[in-house]
Design an enzyme around this catalytic site. Sequence first.
Site, PDB file in Angstrom:
ATOM      1  N   ARG A 111      -5.771 -13.961 -23.413  1.00  0.00           N
ATOM      2  CA  ARG A 111      -5.054 -15.150 -22.911  1.00  0.00           C
ATOM      3  C   ARG A 111      -4.814 -16.177 -24.006  1.00  0.00           C
ATOM      4  O   ARG A 111      -4.835 -17.379 -23.748  1.00  0.00           O
ATOM      5  CB  ARG A 111      -5.815 -15.820 -21.763  1.00  0.00           C
ATOM      6  N   ARG A 165      -1.312 -21.242 -21.103  1.00  0.00           N
ATOM      7  CA  ARG A 165      -1.391 -22.652 -20.735  1.00  0.00           C
ATOM      8  C   ARG A 165      -2.171 -23.556 -21.665  1.00  0.00           C
ATOM      9  O   ARG A 165      -2.031 -24.768 -21.591  1.00  0.00           O
ATOM     10  CB  ARG A 165      -1.930 -22.784 -19.316  1.00  0.00           C
ATOM     11  N   TYR A 202      -5.459  -6.423  -6.027  1.00  0.00           N
ATOM     12  CA  TYR A 202      -4.461  -7.446  -5.669  1.00  0.00           C
ATOM     13  C   TYR A 202      -3.520  -6.937  -4.588  1.00  0.00           C
ATOM     14  O   TYR A 202      -3.103  -7.689  -3.703  1.00  0.00           O
ATOM     15  CB  TYR A 202      -3.641  -7.863  -6.896  1.00  0.00           C
TER      16      TYR A 202
HETATM   17  O1  CP3 Z   1      -2.265 -14.042 -23.984  1.00  0.00           O
HETATM   18  C1  CP3 Z   1      -2.444 -13.068 -23.233  1.00  0.00           C
HETATM   19  O2  CP3 Z   1      -3.576 -12.613 -22.987  1.00  0.00           O
HETATM   20  C2  CP3 Z   1      -1.224 -12.289 -22.764  1.00  0.00           C
HETATM   21  C3  CP3 Z   1      -0.805 -12.360 -21.455  1.00  0.00           C
HETATM   22  C4  CP3 Z   1      -1.583 -12.016 -20.205  1.00  0.00           C
HETATM   23  C5  CP3 Z   1      -1.331 -12.707 -19.006  1.00  0.00           C
HETATM   24  N1  CP3 Z   1      -1.991 -12.073 -18.001  1.00  0.00           N
HETATM   25  C6  CP3 Z   1      -0.457 -13.873 -18.879  1.00  0.00           C
HETATM   26  C7  CP3 Z   1      -0.698 -14.810 -17.780  1.00  0.00           C
HETATM   27  C8  CP3 Z   1      -2.485 -10.983 -19.924  1.00  0.00           C
HETATM   28  C9  CP3 Z   1      -3.114 -10.000 -20.865  1.00  0.00           C
HETATM   29  C10 CP3 Z   1      -2.718 -11.032 -18.526  1.00  0.00           C
HETATM   30  C11 CP3 Z   1      -3.547 -10.043 -17.806  1.00  0.00           C
HETATM   31  C12 CP3 Z   1      -3.983 -10.343 -16.450  1.00  0.00           C
HETATM   32  N2  CP3 Z   1      -3.282 -10.923 -15.433  1.00  0.00           N
HETATM   33  C13 CP3 Z   1      -5.240  -9.952 -15.955  1.00  0.00           C
HETATM   34  C14 CP3 Z   1      -6.286  -9.217 -16.738  1.00  0.00           C
HETATM   35  C15 CP3 Z   1      -7.017 -10.107 -17.653  1.00  0.00           C
HETATM   36  C16 CP3 Z   1      -7.999 -11.043 -17.004  1.00  0.00           C
HETATM   37  O3  CP3 Z   1      -7.813 -12.242 -17.112  1.00  0.00           O
HETATM   38  O4  CP3 Z   1      -8.975 -10.541 -16.422  1.00  0.00           O
HETATM   39  C17 CP3 Z   1      -5.312 -10.363 -14.620  1.00  0.00           C
HETATM   40  C18 CP3 Z   1      -6.493 -10.195 -13.695  1.00  0.00           C
HETATM   41  C19 CP3 Z   1      -4.066 -10.963 -14.292  1.00  0.00           C
HETATM   42  C20 CP3 Z   1      -3.627 -11.524 -12.987  1.00  0.00           C
HETATM   43  C21 CP3 Z   1      -3.341 -12.966 -13.140  1.00  0.00           C
HETATM   44  N3  CP3 Z   1      -2.164 -13.464 -13.651  1.00  0.00           N
HETATM   45  C22 CP3 Z   1      -4.211 -14.074 -12.926  1.00  0.00           C
HETATM   46  C23 CP3 Z   1      -5.614 -13.981 -12.375  1.00  0.00           C
HETATM   47  C24 CP3 Z   1      -3.530 -15.238 -13.311  1.00  0.00           C
HETATM   48  C25 CP3 Z   1      -4.053 -16.656 -13.394  1.00  0.00           C
HETATM   49  C26 CP3 Z   1      -3.690 -17.507 -12.248  1.00  0.00           C
HETATM   50  C27 CP3 Z   1      -3.899 -18.984 -12.571  1.00  0.00           C
HETATM   51  O5  CP3 Z   1      -2.892 -19.705 -12.563  1.00  0.00           O
HETATM   52  O6  CP3 Z   1      -5.034 -19.372 -12.837  1.00  0.00           O
HETATM   53  C28 CP3 Z   1      -2.248 -14.825 -13.748  1.00  0.00           C
HETATM   54  C29 CP3 Z   1      -1.193 -15.690 -14.279  1.00  0.00           C
HETATM   55  C30 CP3 Z   1      -1.005 -15.641 -15.739  1.00  0.00           C
HETATM   56  N4  CP3 Z   1      -0.916 -14.482 -16.468  1.00  0.00           N
HETATM   57  C31 CP3 Z   1      -0.852 -16.750 -16.592  1.00  0.00           C
HETATM   58  C32 CP3 Z   1      -0.644 -16.236 -17.870  1.00  0.00           C
HETATM   59  C33 CP3 Z   1      -0.364 -17.013 -19.127  1.00  0.00           C
HETATM   60  C34 CP3 Z   1      -0.840 -18.214 -16.164  1.00  0.00           C
HETATM   61  C35 CP3 Z   1       0.495 -18.503 -15.566  1.00  0.00           C
HETATM   62  C36 CP3 Z   1       1.010 -19.881 -15.836  1.00  0.00           C
HETATM   63  O7  CP3 Z   1       1.284 -20.218 -17.008  1.00  0.00           O
HETATM   64  O8  CP3 Z   1       1.181 -20.608 -14.856  1.00  0.00           O
END
Ligand code: CP3
Length: 375
Positions: A47, A51, A171
């Site tokens: 990540r 954000r 999910y």
């Molecule tokens: O920088 C990176 O790591 C690359 C991008 C990345 C994202 N999601 C972007 C993202 C990666 C590798 C993921 C994987 C992902 N997504 C996982 C596996 C990794 C982990 O964290 O365990 C999971 C479980 C998800 C599902 C998911 N997507 C979640 C739980 C969330 C967060 C929700 C929140 O707002 O708290 C997302 C959204 C997400 N994916 C964001 C990003 C940058 C945030 C979205 C935003 O900017 O509003």
Amino acid sequence: MNQEFSPVLPANHPLRTEDSAQSTAQSALIKGYRGEVPDRRPVWFMRQAGRSLPEYRKLREGTTMLDSCLIPEMASEITLQPVRRHDVDAAIFFSDIVIPLKLAGVGVEIQPGVGPVLDAPIRTPQDIANLPEITDEMFEPITEAVKLTVAELGPRPLIGFAGAPYTVAAYMVEGRPSRDHLGPRTMMYNDPESWDRLMSWTAEASGRFLRAQIMAGASAAQLFDSWAGSLSRTNYLDKVMPYSQQALEHIEDLTGDNGVPLIHFGTGTGEILDLMRDTGATVVGVDYRLRLDEANRRLGNTPGPDGRTNVVLQGNIDPALLDADWDVLETHVREVIAQGAKAPGHVLNLGHGVPPTTDPTVLTRLVELIHSIDY
Ligand code: CP3
């Protein structure tokens, strides 16, 4: 051409090309993942894009999360932002584990502050029968974004990724994030046929998603089974692991000893690290709950079917300490490095993703610190 790497990779793939301006074969990350000693200690952060960066928040204004993943120029720019800012040793492709669902036509969005939410949960045999077909063509925006990114990155590797079938299926069945994953854990025993069909579908989606990224130029791949820690060892072995293997069969010819390094990561997975290795991973990601020397001991004590014991480890700086006083963080990082030294190789990362509230200047300083510590 670099003969060391799989001939199935395209000749202009960054691991195979002879163009030194584009070759990732000698990069700190790839050497680290292959258990060699690189010029500097490799580090990247799960990540790292997203954000915590003001430039990300600005670029994303007015575009939904999943739309931003599917506009190739935007996904590429967001992927590059943390590399420019922090000088990390890898880019991780900006996308999401639910992107294959979205591309296949399943109604899903990311709700800010919540996570993936489906229009309708997938629970009945009919819901599963109605899941759309997965084709290679649907990954076109991904292929394009990866190509744009790799051209900009030059010798710095791009890591591709996918969600493992269990984490994605969790999910799908719950329809939204959940803490205990009761729905999928009920289904795996109560309706094994539906579970098999659902997991086979997600395995194919994740496998093809990974393959598209590697063929387009990713030099490593990470399988995220973020929620595998909610399972018992028996659950994992019988009901989950076979499908992670099924997903990885899609890239079998691109991984292994002369292929792209394959990292397998989950949280709370201290009891199943050996099984995660045995899916075919060459690197095991460890979360912040388990010391790296203990992870290495557990892996070394449990030889896999192919006789492999320890593997290269990735991790596991506690994300909570990013907000601690610098001295506290530095001491912790030096401990993590000392604990990782017992493994056949170690690539620094966090024990889970960068929290959105992290001060990005701390990450930049952390990369400088890690690069300054010799082997
Ligand atoms: O920088 C990176 O790591 C690359 C991008 C990345 C994202 N999601 C972007 C993202 C990666 C590798 C993921 C994987 C992902 N997504 C996982 C596996 C990794 C982990 O964290 O365990 C999971 C479980 C998800 C599902 C998911 N997507 C979640 C739980 C969330 C967060 C929700 C929140 O707002 O708290 C997302 C959204 C997400 N994916 C964001 C990003 C940058 C945030 C979205 C935003 O900017 O509003």
